[in-house]
Structure formats: structure tokens, C-alpha cells
Design an enzyme around this catalytic site. Structure first.
Site, PDB file in Angstrom:
ATOM      1  N   SER A  25      -4.781  18.668  -0.417  1.00  0.00           N
ATOM      2  CA  SER A  25      -3.532  19.254   0.076  1.00  0.00           C
ATOM      3  C   SER A  25      -2.763  19.958  -1.037  1.00  0.00           C
ATOM      4  O   SER A  25      -1.691  20.499  -0.807  1.00  0.00           O
ATOM      5  CB  SER A  25      -2.653  18.173   0.712  1.00  0.00           C
ATOM      6  N   ASN A 112       1.327   6.575   0.332  1.00  0.00           N
ATOM      7  CA  ASN A 112       1.883   6.655   1.684  1.00  0.00           C
ATOM      8  C   ASN A 112       3.412   6.592   1.682  1.00  0.00           C
ATOM      9  O   ASN A 112       4.079   7.397   2.340  1.00  0.00           O
ATOM     10  CB  ASN A 112       1.309   5.533   2.565  1.00  0.00           C
ATOM     11  N   THR A 157      26.027  39.585  34.020  1.00  0.00           N
ATOM     12  CA  THR A 157      25.236  38.470  34.547  1.00  0.00           C
ATOM     13  C   THR A 157      24.025  39.133  35.191  1.00  0.00           C
ATOM     14  O   THR A 157      24.149  40.242  35.745  1.00  0.00           O
ATOM     15  CB  THR A 157      25.995  37.620  35.591  1.00  0.00           C
ATOM     16  N   HIS A 158      22.881  38.517  35.077  1.00  0.00           N
ATOM     17  CA  HIS A 158      21.623  39.121  35.569  1.00  0.00           C
ATOM     18  C   HIS A 158      21.355  40.474  34.919  1.00  0.00           C
ATOM     19  O   HIS A 158      20.694  41.318  35.496  1.00  0.00           O
ATOM     20  CB  HIS A 158      21.639  39.286  37.098  1.00  0.00           C
ATOM     21  N   SER A 279       9.722  55.607  12.222  1.00  0.00           N
ATOM     22  CA  SER A 279       8.373  55.619  12.783  1.00  0.00           C
ATOM     23  C   SER A 279       7.506  56.515  11.911  1.00  0.00           C
ATOM     24  O   SER A 279       7.999  57.461  11.309  1.00  0.00           O
ATOM     25  CB  SER A 279       8.431  56.155  14.208  1.00  0.00           C
ATOM     26  N   LYS A 285      13.013  58.567  15.393  1.00  0.00           N
ATOM     27  CA  LYS A 285      13.228  57.155  15.690  1.00  0.00           C
ATOM     28  C   LYS A 285      13.870  56.336  14.574  1.00  0.00           C
ATOM     29  O   LYS A 285      13.643  56.558  13.404  1.00  0.00           O
ATOM     30  CB  LYS A 285      11.897  56.493  16.069  1.00  0.00           C
ATOM     31  N   GLU A 292      13.813  42.439  15.968  1.00  0.00           N
ATOM     32  CA  GLU A 292      12.505  42.263  16.618  1.00  0.00           C
ATOM     33  C   GLU A 292      11.671  41.207  15.891  1.00  0.00           C
ATOM     34  O   GLU A 292      11.020  40.367  16.510  1.00  0.00           O
ATOM     35  CB  GLU A 292      11.734  43.586  16.646  1.00  0.00           C
ATOM     36  N   TYR A 319      -0.159   4.520   8.345  1.00  0.00           N
ATOM     37  CA  TYR A 319      -0.518   5.849   7.836  1.00  0.00           C
ATOM     38  C   TYR A 319      -1.904   6.258   8.327  1.00  0.00           C
ATOM     39  O   TYR A 319      -2.828   5.440   8.380  1.00  0.00           O
ATOM     40  CB  TYR A 319      -0.499   5.868   6.302  1.00  0.00           C
ATOM     41  N   GLN A 324      -1.091  14.283   6.839  1.00  0.00           N
ATOM     42  CA  GLN A 324      -1.086  15.349   5.836  1.00  0.00           C
ATOM     43  C   GLN A 324      -0.802  16.715   6.490  1.00  0.00           C
ATOM     44  O   GLN A 324      -0.336  17.634   5.838  1.00  0.00           O
ATOM     45  CB  GLN A 324      -2.446  15.385   5.110  1.00  0.00           C
ATOM     46  N   LYS A 327       2.830  18.846   6.736  1.00  0.00           N
ATOM     47  CA  LYS A 327       3.507  19.610   5.682  1.00  0.00           C
ATOM     48  C   LYS A 327       3.581  21.115   5.908  1.00  0.00           C
ATOM     49  O   LYS A 327       4.645  21.718   5.805  1.00  0.00           O
ATOM     50  CB  LYS A 327       2.864  19.318   4.329  1.00  0.00           C
TER      51      LYS A 327
END
Ligand code: ARG
Length: 463
Positions: A25, A112, A157-158, A279, A285, A292, A319, A324, A327
Site C-alpha cells: 500500500s 492494526n 418550480t419545475h 472551444s 464559445k 461542469e 481487522y 487497506q 485509503k
């Protein structure tokens, strides 16, 4: 046997290289090194004070550990794959530095309880940092809100125009969400801040350790009362990922609104050059990449939450090596939330400009004051449902003739219902429509001013 051997003399052969790599690890848990060193310093100090090792031995170990910290910080300690994990890497380096006394560090401890200690110290620090970041985010929201109490924006709304609201009111909704996030993280911090150190491999230890002392040295608020639970509990990691997921939900909703608002169809904001991209083919653009990406990154945090829950669900006590796998999820969840809060804070502070002309036009050109006509009649004693139906009819005929409610003559109003007077025009002006919604928590300007003051007090007094 080489000097580097990890296991006891029970082992004769060495690991298959691919399995060694599979098992290791160190590639990611090096992230824990500072916390591992801090935990080991406390453990060694406790061993010394309890007389389990001598004070001189403890001092030597602590000095060695601090030397490793220095080496790591200056880029001179970068253990490789054959070290297996950060815990072994540190112990080996320590023994190189201080000699055989380094081999005493692991007395009365197991990896552990050690790794459990490390990730709690790690997460506690990260939670503190993320809460600070949330405060910065809130400060920016508040700043924009303060200068836009009387800027109006269509409320939906909606995703259909519903009633206009104060732009500040809209932004303060996000303040409330992030306030809950901030509080939630505080609660999770308390449950994260419990020490498993001294739980040993699973059953405690035969040595006369003082778990409260090592916990105190590490600023833990308490110790696990059951060693089996102490070494295998990852509830705090799941709770954190849940809180992180909710933070991402909130940021993602705000992102979605910014993406919509910056479209030509809405035109409520423009993106400044500092936070927008172009773009490669369409020169006209300007793309909202930041919101996003935040919206997109939300999925990976949800994924980590699901991953952690699934990781834990079938584990027998105590354990298991499965643990492991906690993480990378935790580290990536922390980093994702950190970069997203930072990016959204920058975006709000300098990446967008509200197009007040367009907003003004938007709230003045629709039927979002229709409820207010019905309220007007209801206030004059007409039953609300009757008024509602009547206004529905007005909207229908106005739409057909291309008129807005404000364009109707008083004669036309009176024809609809004799209760209409000259004051109907004032009653349906957007500023009035908004300011009149003065019920507690509503968008009325008085309410928004109160909400801003309360929010400022929260940000200044709670930490
Ligand atoms: N690298 C391990 C982990 O991340 C450390 C604990 C190993 N313990 C063990 N019994 N193999 O969980």
C-alpha cells in the site's frame, strides 16, 4: 535472510514479486506519513513514561522519527514498493537511523491500531481544513448576497417561472446548505477523534500501557472502549464520505444553475475569462467548464461512499486486509471535495458577472406575478380558489392577445372583478411582489436583510 525481511522466522521463502506489489500500500499510504510519525512519537513517549522502554530509548526513537519527518519534507525519504506500507517503511528507516532501539517502537502496538490511528489523525486534519474552506465559500456567497438584496431573479418550480425572488435570497439558500455541511462535519469530527491506539492487533496488550496518555498526546477526545471495535471501525470514514457526498450535491446543484444561467437562453450571468474556456473549433464559445467539472466529479464521491459501505458490510471482526482498501477512497474523496469547494469559491468570487439588465427584463416580462393578483383579490375577501380560477382565465386571454398583466387597463380589470382598483398595478410590480413576501424565511427584503445579518454572525462567531 536479508536485513530487509519483514516477517518472523516462521517465513522461509519470499513473496512472489507480483504478489508483493499486489499486497503493498506504500504507493498510496505514504500520504499518511506525517500522521504515522506523529502517532509513533506519542506511542514511544507513552512507552517511555510507563517504563515499558527507558526514557532514553524513547527520546532516541522520537528524535529518529523527527529526523524522518525532516527527510520526508525535504524530499529525501521516498520508500519504494518493497517496503510494503508506510508503517514498515518508517520502522525500517528508524532502525537505520537509531540502531536496534528502533526495533522497540512496535512494542505493545500492532499495525492494526497504528493504521487506525493514522487515518483518524489524517481525517481530523482534513475535516478542519474543509470546514475552513466552507467558511470561505460562505463568505463569498454572503458578499454577493449583500450587494444584491434588491436584484430580482425569476424563481422557478419545475424549472418553470414561478415567482420572482431576491437574488440574495437565492444565494442564501446555498449558504444554508453549506452551513449544514459545516455543522455535519463538526459532528463527524467528534466521532473521528477517538483513539484506537493501544487496541493492539485486536485484543489489547499484555504491557502496562496508558491509552489515555497517548490519546491525550494526540489530542484525541477519547479512546475506543472495545479493542475489537477500535481496530475495525471505519464508521467515521463512511460518515465523512456521506458528508462529502452532500457537499458535492450542493455544489453540483449550484453548478447546474450556473451552467443554465450562463447559457444564451437564460443569459443571467456571463463567465469572466478567469474561469471559462473556449472551444477548439467554435470561436464564439465560452464554456462553463468549472461548474461542469464540479457536477461531474460529484459522481466519484458518491462512488467512494458506496465503495466504503460495500467494503465494510461483510467483514467479520476484527481487522481484515480488506480495510487497506479504505485509503484510496478516503484520499480521493477528500481531495475531490477540497478542489471542488476551492474552484466554486473562485468561480463565485471572480468567475461570474450577473447580468442585471437581463435579470430585470426577465422578471418584468412574464406572468410570475399571477399569484399576487389572486392574493390581491383574496385580501379583499374573494375566496382564494375563486380568485385563482379567475386569474387563470386572465392569463389565458392575455397570452392569447400577447399582453402582460401590467398591460391590462383598469376597465379590463374591473370587468373581471369589481374589487380591482388602481392599486392593482403597484401590487403586481416585481419589486412589490418580492418585498411583500415578508413571512419568516421568505424572499421579502426585510427577511433577506435579517437572514444576511444572522449568517454573518454565524460565520464570525462559530469556528
Ligand atoms: N497497510 C495496512 C492497511 O492499510 C496496514 C495494516 C496491516 N495490518 C495487517 N494485519 N496486515 O490496512
Amino acid at each position: 535472510m536479508t536485513e530487509k525481511k519483514t516477517w518472523s522466522d516462521r517465513f522461509e521463502g519470499s513473496l512472489h514479486p507480483a504478489i508483493g506489489e499486489f499486497n503493498a500500500s506504500i504507493g498510496f499510504d505514504i500520504e499518511l506519513i506525517e500522521y504515522d510519525l506523529t502517532g509513533s512519537v506519542a506511542h514511544a513517549t507513552m512507552l517511555g513514561r510507563q517504563g515499558i522502554i527507558s526514557i532514553e530509548e524513547a527520546d532516541k526513537i522520537v528524535l529518529g522519527l523527527e529526523q524522518i519527518r525532516g527527510e520526508y519534507r525535504s524530499g529525501n525519504f521516498s520508500p519504494g514498493i518493497d517496503e510494503e506500507d508506510v508503517h514498515f517503511a518508517v520502522e525500517r528507516r528508524l532502525t537505520q537511523i537509531v540502531g536496534d532501539v528502533g526495533k522497540k517502537l512496535h512494542t505493545a502496538r500492532s499495525r492494526n491500531d497504528q493504521v487506525g490511528t493514522d487515518i483518524r489523525l489524517y481525517l481530523r486534519a482534513k475535516i478542519d481544513g474543509i470546514r475552513e474552506q466552507l467558511r470561505d465559500f460562505q463568505r463569498v456567497l454572503l458578499q454577493i448576497a449583500e450587494s444584491n438584496v434588491e436584484t430580482l431573479i425569476p424563481g422557478y418550480t419545475h424549472l418553470q417561472r414561478a415567482q420572482p425572488v431576491s437574488l440574495a435570497h437565492h444565494l442564501l439558500a446555498y449558504f444554508q446548505m453549506s452551513q449544514r455541511d459545516w455543522e455535519r462535519l463538526g459532528e463527524i469530527r467528534r466521532r473521528t477523534n477517538i483513539s484506537p491506539l493501544g487496541c493492539g492487533a485486536l485484543a489489547g496488550t499484555t504491557f502496562p500501557i496508558d491509552r489515555h496518555l497517548s490519546a491525550e498526546l494526540l489530542h484525541f477526545e477519547g479512546v475506543y472502549g472495545n479493542s475489537l471495535d477500535g481496530v475495525s471501525d471505519r464508521d467515521f470514514a463512511i460518515e465523512f464520505m456521506n458528508a462529502a457526498s452532500l457537499i458535492m450535491v450542493h455544489l453540483s446543484r449550484l453548478s447546474e444553475e450556473m451552467i443554465l444561467w450562463s447559457s444564451q437562453e437564460f443569459g443571467f450571468i456571463t463567465l469572466t475569462d478567469s474561469c471559462a474556456t473556449g472551444s477548439s473549433i467554435m470561436p464564439q464559445k465560452k464554456n462553463p467548464d468549472v461548474p461542469e467539472l464540479v457536477r461531474g466529479k460529484t459522481g466519484r464521491v458518491f462512488g467512494h461512499l458506496q465503495g466504503l459501505l460495500t467494503l465494510m458490510k461483510g467483514l467479520p471482526l476484527a481487522y481484515n486486509k480488506d480495510l487497506q482498501e479504505d485509503k484510496e477512497a478516503l484520499f480521493d474523496g477528500v481531495k475531490t471535495v477540497q478542489v471542488c469547494i476551492e474552484a466554486m469559491t473562485i468561480l463565485l468570487a471572480q468567475g461570474i458577472k450577473f447580468q442585471t439588465g437581463r435579470l430585470h427584463q426577465a422578471v418584468n416580462e412574464d406572468f410570475s406575478n399571477a399569484t399576487d393578483v389572486a392574493d390581491y383579490l383574496a385580501a379583499k375577501g374573494v375566496p382564494f380558489r375563486e380568485a385563482y380560477n379567475l386569474v387563470g382565465k386572465v392569463v389565458k386571454t392575455s397570452l392569447a392577445s400577447g399582453k402582460l398583466l401590467k398591460d391590462l387597463s383598469l376597465g379590463e380589470w374591473k370587468e373581471l372583478h369589481p374589487a380591482f382598483e388602481e392599486d392593482i398595478y403597484a401590487a403586481i410590480a416585481p419589486e412589490r411582489v418580492v418585498s411583500a413576501r415578508n413571512s419568516y424565511g421568505g424572499t421579502g427584503f426585510e427577511q433577506v436583510h435579517r437572514a444576511i445579518e444572522e449568517a454573518k454572525v454565524l460565520v464570525q462567531t462559530q469556528s
